[in-house]
Design an enzyme around this catalytic site. Structure first.
Site, PDB file in Angstrom:
ATOM      1  N   ARG A 193      66.595   0.000  25.267  1.00 40.16           N
ATOM      2  CA  ARG A 193      66.347   1.150  24.375  1.00 40.16           C
ATOM      3  C   ARG A 193      65.304   0.807  23.299  1.00 40.16           C
ATOM      4  O   ARG A 193      64.566   1.674  22.849  1.00 40.16           O
ATOM      5  CB  ARG A 193      67.676   1.593  23.739  1.00 40.16           C
ATOM      6  CG  ARG A 193      67.591   2.944  23.010  1.00 40.16           C
ATOM      7  CD  ARG A 193      68.968   3.417  22.560  1.00 40.16           C
ATOM      8  NE  ARG A 193      69.001   4.812  22.148  1.00 40.16           N
ATOM      9  CZ  ARG A 193      69.250   5.217  20.909  1.00 40.16           C
ATOM     10  NH1 ARG A 193      69.484   4.341  19.957  1.00 40.16           N
ATOM     11  NH2 ARG A 193      69.284   6.501  20.612  1.00 40.16           N
ATOM     12  N   VAL A 216      65.069  10.359  19.809  1.00 39.14           N
ATOM     13  CA  VAL A 216      65.670   9.676  20.947  1.00 39.14           C
ATOM     14  C   VAL A 216      67.162   9.916  20.775  1.00 39.14           C
ATOM     15  O   VAL A 216      67.757   9.556  19.761  1.00 39.14           O
ATOM     16  CB  VAL A 216      65.297   8.178  20.959  1.00 39.14           C
ATOM     17  CG1 VAL A 216      66.040   7.455  22.069  1.00 39.14           C
ATOM     18  CG2 VAL A 216      63.794   8.037  21.163  1.00 39.14           C
ATOM     19  N   SER A 217      67.755  10.582  21.761  1.00 35.76           N
ATOM     20  CA  SER A 217      69.102  11.130  21.580  1.00 35.76           C
ATOM     21  C   SER A 217      70.151  10.052  21.387  1.00 35.76           C
ATOM     22  O   SER A 217      69.941   8.879  21.722  1.00 35.76           O
ATOM     23  CB  SER A 217      69.467  11.975  22.791  1.00 35.76           C
ATOM     24  OG  SER A 217      68.475  12.920  23.030  1.00 35.76           O
ATOM     25  N   GLN A 218      71.302  10.492  20.871  1.00 37.01           N
ATOM     26  CA  GLN A 218      72.425   9.576  20.654  1.00 37.01           C
ATOM     27  C   GLN A 218      72.940   9.062  22.003  1.00 37.01           C
ATOM     28  O   GLN A 218      73.190   9.861  22.922  1.00 37.01           O
ATOM     29  CB  GLN A 218      73.537  10.332  19.922  1.00 37.01           C
ATOM     30  CG  GLN A 218      74.708   9.452  19.558  1.00 37.01           C
ATOM     31  CD  GLN A 218      75.858  10.235  18.971  1.00 37.01           C
ATOM     32  OE1 GLN A 218      75.741  11.422  18.683  1.00 37.01           O
ATOM     33  NE2 GLN A 218      76.982   9.565  18.811  1.00 37.01           N
TER      34      GLN A 218
END
Ligand SMILES: C[S@@+](CC[C@H](N)C(=O)[O-])C[C@H]1O[C@@H](n2cnc3c(N)ncnc32)[C@H](O)[C@@H]1O
Length: 403
Positions: free
Chosen positions: A41, A73-75
């Site tokens: 990530r 950037v999503s959870q």
């Protein structure tokens, strides 16, 4: 720290994050866990410390000129839940709408070498960022395209799965057209003040039917499919009522909250932290004049509005009367009692009626399965729609039924 130390540390943080997602139930599928364990990530958020890259939190990447978040950037927990809803299989062809690269890399792991991932974003900056992150992380097999997701990406259609990672107001016709025969769409759909990630399967009749739903939050869709909620300000905008675009906006009587207040307690007890989204959806379906009431802290302090959640609460405006869902403490500090507060010409009647509806939900639906969403193309005759709670959006008729 050397580059090798850095990578080792990132690997440790990634393993910890994956364990956490498994422990909290966001990941139940070992294939999804395996993807989370390998996709770096930090390559997609290179400007934040590793600890931030591997926190279970959204990383905000861009705001518009007025400060509204437009890309992130999503959870990880939300991504995990959506990937599980999608049930991506090896060899699948997948379209992701709303890019950034990280989720596309997870998808690439899940589809394997025999599958295909296309990720699209409306924003050229996001496309550049996604391309750089995917190259750095070694996922050069992902197709990255700048396009308005409203129109999908016909070049690589049909897709076994379409994953939308931006708040949508409707199921675009292009998504239905580009979905394979046994395909599934997973989309965060905005409905009456709440966003639910809904997994929709194609039915034999050409409509879509939900198989799971989960609460979530995303930035709003831009472009041709952008939607909005309409606001009616009250009491110098300290209080507002929100309506969806498919709803009729009803103006409340002036200074209605200064009229005498009637409160009826329902006897229904809930945990203070319990999300009331199911109750809110039920009330949206069953109460005429449904809207969301939101208040600034000043309005609560002045006693105009009783304590309500910061995002707002279910309300109705009908018969010159404003009524809303409220709660009060009980002897157990973890538990609150739900009730109805009403102001206006028919306050007593409306407060009683809303309290009755809360009791009905508690008795008939609270512990029950999720409602089911049926999606039919907009040109479907009304006689062919199932009975239920209907919403009309530009491309579709949405119908909720409660099992
Ligand atoms: C939450 S971010 C996506 C996160 C991403 N999937 C990831 O891997 O972290 C939502 C994205 O949707 C994009 N977006 C908004 N409207 C869009 C549209 N109409 N078509 C395609 N992308 C859109 C935004 O530019 C933003 O980058």
């Amino acid at each position: 720290m050397t580059a090798a130390d850095n990578e080792r540390y990132a690997g440790t943080l990634r393993a910890t994050l994956t364990e956490q997602l498994v422990a909290q139930g966001s990941i139940t599928d070992e294939r999804v866990a395996a993807a989370f364990r390998v996709v770096p990530r930090h390559e997609f958020v290179p400007l934040v410390p590793l600890e931030v890259a591997y926190a279970d939190d959204v990383v905000l990447m861009k705001r518009d000129d007025s400060g509204v978040a437009i890309s992130s950037v999503s959870q990880p927990a939300v991504m995990a839940v959506m990937l599980e809803q999608a049930d991506i299989r090896s060899g699948h062809r997948v379209l992701e709408i709303g890019s950034g690269g990280y989720n596309a890399a997870l998808l690439s792991e899940l589809v394997g070498p025999g599958g295909e991932v296309t990720t699209i974003d409306i924003d050229a900056d996001v496309i550049d960022r996604a391309r750089q992150g995917l190259a750095a992380a070694g996922y050069d097999n992902v197709r990255v395209v700048q396009a308005d997701g409203e129109f999908g990406s016909p070049e690589s259609a049909p897709y076994d799965r379409i994953l939308v990672t931006v708040t949508a107001w409707d199921i675009a016709s292009a998504w239905m057209d580009q979905l394979a025969e046994h395909g599934r769409i997973v989309v965060p759909l905005r409905l009456r003040g709440q966003t639910r990630s809904i997994a929709l399967d194609r039915t034999t009749g050409g409509s879509l039917r939900s198989r799971s739903m989960a609460l979530c939050g995303f930035v709003c869709m831009q472009g041709a499919g952008a939607g909005c909620e309409r606001l009616v300000g009250m009491h110098q905008d300290q209080v507002s009522l929100r309506f969806d675009t498919d709803q009729e906006v009803v103006e409340p009587p002036e200074e209605v909250l200064k009229l005498p207040r009637v409160v009826v307690w329902s006897g229904v007890l809930v945990n203070r932290e319990e999300p009331l989204s199911d109750l809110n959806l039920w009330l949206a379906a069953s109460r005429p004049g449904y809207c969301i009431l939101a208040a600034q802290r000043s309005a609560v302090k002045k006693g105009l509005v009783s304590a309500i959640p910061s995002w707002g609460t279910s309300a109705t405006i009908a018969d010159d009367t404003l009524t809303y869902l409220t709660s009060r403490r009980t002897a157990d500090e973890e538990v609150v009692e739900l009730g109805a507060t009403s102001h206006g010409a028919a306050a007593a009647e409306h407060a009683e009626s809303l309290a009755g509806e809360i009791r009905r939900w508690n008795h008939d639906y609270r512990q029950g399965p999720d409602p089911v969403l049926h999606v039919h193309p907009a040109d479907t005759p009304a006689t062919r729609l199932p009975p239920g709670f209907h919403l009309t959006r530009p491309h579709t008729h949405l119908t909720f039924t409660w099992p």
